[in-house]
Design a protein around this motif. Structure first.
Motif, PDB file in Angstrom:
ATOM      1  N   GLN A  86      20.052 -10.258   0.934  1.00  0.00           N
ATOM      2  CA  GLN A  86      21.124  -9.469   1.541  1.00  0.00           C
ATOM      3  C   GLN A  86      20.580  -8.482   2.578  1.00  0.00           C
ATOM      4  O   GLN A  86      21.292  -7.584   3.004  1.00  0.00           O
ATOM      5  N   GLY A  87      19.302  -8.632   2.947  1.00  0.00           N
ATOM      6  CA  GLY A  87      18.714  -7.775   3.972  1.00  0.00           C
ATOM      7  C   GLY A  87      18.179  -6.446   3.474  1.00  0.00           C
ATOM      8  O   GLY A  87      17.842  -5.585   4.281  1.00  0.00           O
ATOM      9  N   LEU A  88      18.085  -6.268   2.165  1.00  0.00           N
ATOM     10  CA  LEU A  88      17.637  -4.979   1.642  1.00  0.00           C
ATOM     11  C   LEU A  88      16.137  -4.758   1.844  1.00  0.00           C
ATOM     12  O   LEU A  88      15.707  -3.644   2.155  1.00  0.00           O
ATOM     13  N   GLY A  89      15.318  -5.803   1.686  1.00  0.00           N
ATOM     14  CA  GLY A  89      13.890  -5.672   1.976  1.00  0.00           C
ATOM     15  C   GLY A  89      13.671  -5.338   3.438  1.00  0.00           C
ATOM     16  O   GLY A  89      12.852  -4.479   3.789  1.00  0.00           O
ATOM     17  N   ARG A  90      14.426  -5.987   4.294  1.00  0.00           N
ATOM     18  CA  ARG A  90      14.392  -5.715   5.737  1.00  0.00           C
ATOM     19  C   ARG A  90      14.769  -4.264   6.005  1.00  0.00           C
ATOM     20  O   ARG A  90      14.136  -3.570   6.804  1.00  0.00           O
ATOM     21  N   GLU A  91      15.801  -3.770   5.339  1.00  0.00           N
ATOM     22  CA  GLU A  91      16.234  -2.380   5.499  1.00  0.00           C
ATOM     23  C   GLU A  91      15.132  -1.412   5.078  1.00  0.00           C
ATOM     24  O   GLU A  91      14.899  -0.390   5.738  1.00  0.00           O
ATOM     25  N   LEU A  92      14.439  -1.735   3.995  1.00  0.00           N
ATOM     26  CA  LEU A  92      13.335  -0.881   3.546  1.00  0.00           C
ATOM     27  C   LEU A  92      12.217  -0.826   4.585  1.00  0.00           C
ATOM     28  O   LEU A  92      11.690   0.247   4.887  1.00  0.00           O
ATOM     29  N   VAL A  93      11.844  -1.979   5.142  1.00  0.00           N
ATOM     30  CA  VAL A  93      10.779  -1.997   6.155  1.00  0.00           C
ATOM     31  C   VAL A  93      11.215  -1.230   7.398  1.00  0.00           C
ATOM     32  O   VAL A  93      10.442  -0.442   7.952  1.00  0.00           O
ATOM     33  N   HIS A  94      12.442  -1.419   7.843  1.00  0.00           N
ATOM     34  CA  HIS A  94      12.927  -0.672   9.013  1.00  0.00           C
ATOM     35  C   HIS A  94      12.940   0.835   8.735  1.00  0.00           C
ATOM     36  O   HIS A  94      12.624   1.636   9.623  1.00  0.00           O
ATOM     37  N   GLY A  95      13.303   1.224   7.514  1.00  0.00           N
ATOM     38  CA  GLY A  95      13.258   2.637   7.147  1.00  0.00           C
ATOM     39  C   GLY A  95      11.849   3.203   7.209  1.00  0.00           C
ATOM     40  O   GLY A  95      11.622   4.324   7.668  1.00  0.00           O
ATOM     41  N   LEU A  96      10.877   2.411   6.759  1.00  0.00           N
ATOM     42  CA  LEU A  96       9.476   2.821   6.815  1.00  0.00           C
ATOM     43  C   LEU A  96       9.014   2.985   8.258  1.00  0.00           C
ATOM     44  O   LEU A  96       8.397   3.997   8.615  1.00  0.00           O
ATOM     45  N   LEU A  97       9.329   2.009   9.096  1.00  0.00           N
ATOM     46  CA  LEU A  97       8.920   2.071  10.499  1.00  0.00           C
ATOM     47  C   LEU A  97       9.570   3.248  11.224  1.00  0.00           C
ATOM     48  O   LEU A  97       8.962   3.851  12.116  1.00  0.00           O
ATOM     49  N   ALA A  98      10.788   3.596  10.850  1.00  0.00           N
ATOM     50  CA  ALA A  98      11.465   4.748  11.465  1.00  0.00           C
ATOM     51  C   ALA A  98      10.774   6.057  11.083  1.00  0.00           C
ATOM     52  O   ALA A  98      10.714   6.988  11.887  1.00  0.00           O
ATOM     53  N   ARG A  99      10.250   6.132   9.864  1.00  0.00           N
ATOM     54  CA  ARG A  99       9.565   7.353   9.412  1.00  0.00           C
ATOM     55  C   ARG A  99       8.162   7.482   9.997  1.00  0.00           C
ATOM     56  O   ARG A  99       7.636   8.572  10.120  1.00  0.00           O
ATOM     57  N   PHE A 100       7.529   6.363  10.321  1.00  0.00           N
ATOM     58  CA  PHE A 100       6.161   6.354  10.846  1.00  0.00           C
ATOM     59  C   PHE A 100       6.096   5.453  12.084  1.00  0.00           C
ATOM     60  O   PHE A 100       5.459   4.400  12.068  1.00  0.00           O
ATOM     61  N   PRO A 101       6.729   5.865  13.176  1.00  0.00           N
ATOM     62  CA  PRO A 101       6.882   4.964  14.333  1.00  0.00           C
ATOM     63  C   PRO A 101       5.581   4.628  15.066  1.00  0.00           C
ATOM     64  O   PRO A 101       5.511   3.585  15.706  1.00  0.00           O
ATOM     65  N   ASP A 102       4.565   5.453  14.973  1.00  0.00           N
ATOM     66  CA  ASP A 102       3.334   5.215  15.731  1.00  0.00           C
ATOM     67  C   ASP A 102       2.188   4.691  14.870  1.00  0.00           C
ATOM     68  O   ASP A 102       1.040   4.736  15.283  1.00  0.00           O
ATOM     69  N   HIS A 103       2.487   4.208  13.686  1.00  0.00           N
ATOM     70  CA  HIS A 103       1.439   3.722  12.792  1.00  0.00           C
ATOM     71  C   HIS A 103       1.228   2.220  12.958  1.00  0.00           C
ATOM     72  O   HIS A 103       2.140   1.485  13.338  1.00  0.00           O
ATOM     73  N   ARG A 104       0.014   1.776  12.668  1.00  0.00           N
ATOM     74  CA  ARG A 104      -0.308   0.351  12.538  1.00  0.00           C
ATOM     75  C   ARG A 104      -0.255   0.038  11.048  1.00  0.00           C
ATOM     76  O   ARG A 104      -0.601   0.876  10.235  1.00  0.00           O
ATOM     77  N   TRP A 105       0.165  -1.185  10.689  1.00  0.00           N
ATOM     78  CA  TRP A 105       0.402  -1.519   9.287  1.00  0.00           C
ATOM     79  C   TRP A 105      -0.374  -2.746   8.849  1.00  0.00           C
ATOM     80  O   TRP A 105      -0.591  -3.661   9.633  1.00  0.00           O
ATOM     81  N   SER A 106      -0.760  -2.763   7.590  1.00  0.00           N
ATOM     82  CA  SER A 106      -1.282  -3.968   6.941  1.00  0.00           C
ATOM     83  C   SER A 106      -0.569  -4.090   5.596  1.00  0.00           C
ATOM     84  O   SER A 106       0.115  -3.158   5.164  1.00  0.00           O
ATOM     85  N   THR A 107      -0.719  -5.229   4.965  1.00  0.00           N
ATOM     86  CA  THR A 107      -0.114  -5.444   3.651  1.00  0.00           C
ATOM     87  C   THR A 107      -1.183  -5.952   2.697  1.00  0.00           C
ATOM     88  O   THR A 107      -2.274  -6.333   3.116  1.00  0.00           O
ATOM     89  N   THR A 108      -0.850  -5.981   1.436  1.00  0.00           N
ATOM     90  CA  THR A 108      -1.744  -6.566   0.444  1.00  0.00           C
ATOM     91  C   THR A 108      -1.584  -8.078   0.473  1.00  0.00           C
ATOM     92  O   THR A 108      -0.774  -8.605   1.230  1.00  0.00           O
ATOM     93  N   SER A 109      -2.336  -8.779  -0.367  1.00  0.00           N
ATOM     94  CA  SER A 109      -2.170 -10.236  -0.478  1.00  0.00           C
ATOM     95  C   SER A 109      -0.720 -10.533  -0.830  1.00  0.00           C
ATOM     96  O   SER A 109      -0.077  -9.760  -1.526  1.00  0.00           O
ATOM     97  N   GLN A 110      -0.234 -11.649  -0.335  1.00  0.00           N
ATOM     98  CA  GLN A 110       1.192 -11.931  -0.490  1.00  0.00           C
ATOM     99  C   GLN A 110       1.429 -13.312  -1.071  1.00  0.00           C
ATOM    100  O   GLN A 110       0.618 -14.210  -0.920  1.00  0.00           O
ATOM    101  N   THR A 111       2.592 -13.461  -1.668  1.00  0.00           N
ATOM    102  CA  THR A 111       3.065 -14.775  -2.092  1.00  0.00           C
ATOM    103  C   THR A 111       3.516 -15.544  -0.853  1.00  0.00           C
ATOM    104  O   THR A 111       3.609 -14.983   0.247  1.00  0.00           O
ATOM    105  N   ARG A 112       3.845 -16.801  -1.023  1.00  0.00           N
ATOM    106  CA  ARG A 112       4.361 -17.593   0.098  1.00  0.00           C
ATOM    107  C   ARG A 112       5.630 -16.941   0.663  1.00  0.00           C
ATOM    108  O   ARG A 112       5.802 -16.832   1.868  1.00  0.00           O
ATOM    109  N   GLU A 113       6.514 -16.473  -0.231  1.00  0.00           N
ATOM    110  CA  GLU A 113       7.742 -15.814   0.214  1.00  0.00           C
ATOM    111  C   GLU A 113       7.419 -14.512   0.957  1.00  0.00           C
ATOM    112  O   GLU A 113       8.063 -14.174   1.944  1.00  0.00           O
ATOM    113  N   GLY A 114       6.428 -13.795   0.468  1.00  0.00           N
ATOM    114  CA  GLY A 114       6.017 -12.554   1.124  1.00  0.00           C
ATOM    115  C   GLY A 114       5.473 -12.802   2.523  1.00  0.00           C
ATOM    116  O   GLY A 114       5.784 -12.074   3.469  1.00  0.00           O
TER     117      GLY A 114
END
Length: 138
Positions: free
Chosen positions: A53-81
């Motif tokens: 329903q776009g909630l994960g997307r909303e969370l990521v957009h919220g994060l990017l809005a709070r830290f607009p000038d940051h570079r990001w990495s993630t941990t190891s991910q599942t295929r879906e991730g």
């Protein structure tokens, strides 16, 4: 986005989505380094009945809005991730590589100690006078 919770210096911060006053339906955990302007997404979780329903997307957009000038990495991910972050990269033009943190400040204490040992050949932890790094007496 209902809120943000923060813990200690070496702990993760969370963006949370709530249904009503107390039912957690989504969470994004992350750490940031202000000095290096980097961040690491530790995980994104959405309650199964609320997925797609776009909630994960909303969370990521919220994060990017709070830290607009940051570079990001993630941990190891599942295929879906991996598919999710590939879609977020296409949507935002911000890469989300799934490898180690982009700066050493976001590594845990053990990782920092291993890094210091690899770089200097010495323990990052100060030793007692008269003791070797391994703890043996001279």
């Amino acid at each position: 986005m209902n809120g943000i919770t923060a813990s200690g210096r070496d702990s993760a911060t969370e963006l949370v989505l709530l249904e009503g006053p107390d039912t957690l339906i989504g969470r994004l955990r992350f750490r940031t380094c202000v000095a290096c302007r980097t961040g690491r997404i530790l995980d994104v979780w959405v309650l199964e009945t609320w997925q797609r329903q776009g909630l994960g997307r909303e969370l990521v957009h919220g994060l990017l809005a709070r830290f607009p000038d940051h570079r990001w990495s993630t941990t190891s991910q599942t295929r879906e991730g991996r598919a999710f972050f590939a879609a977020m990269t296409r949507e935002t033009s911000i890469p989300f590589p799934h490898r180690g943190p982009l700066c050493t400040h976001l590594s845990g204490r053990m990782a920092r100690a291993w890094h210091a040992l690899a770089v200097t050949g010495r323990s990052a932890r100060p030793t007692r006078r008269g003791a070797r790094a391994g703890g043996a007496r001279r």
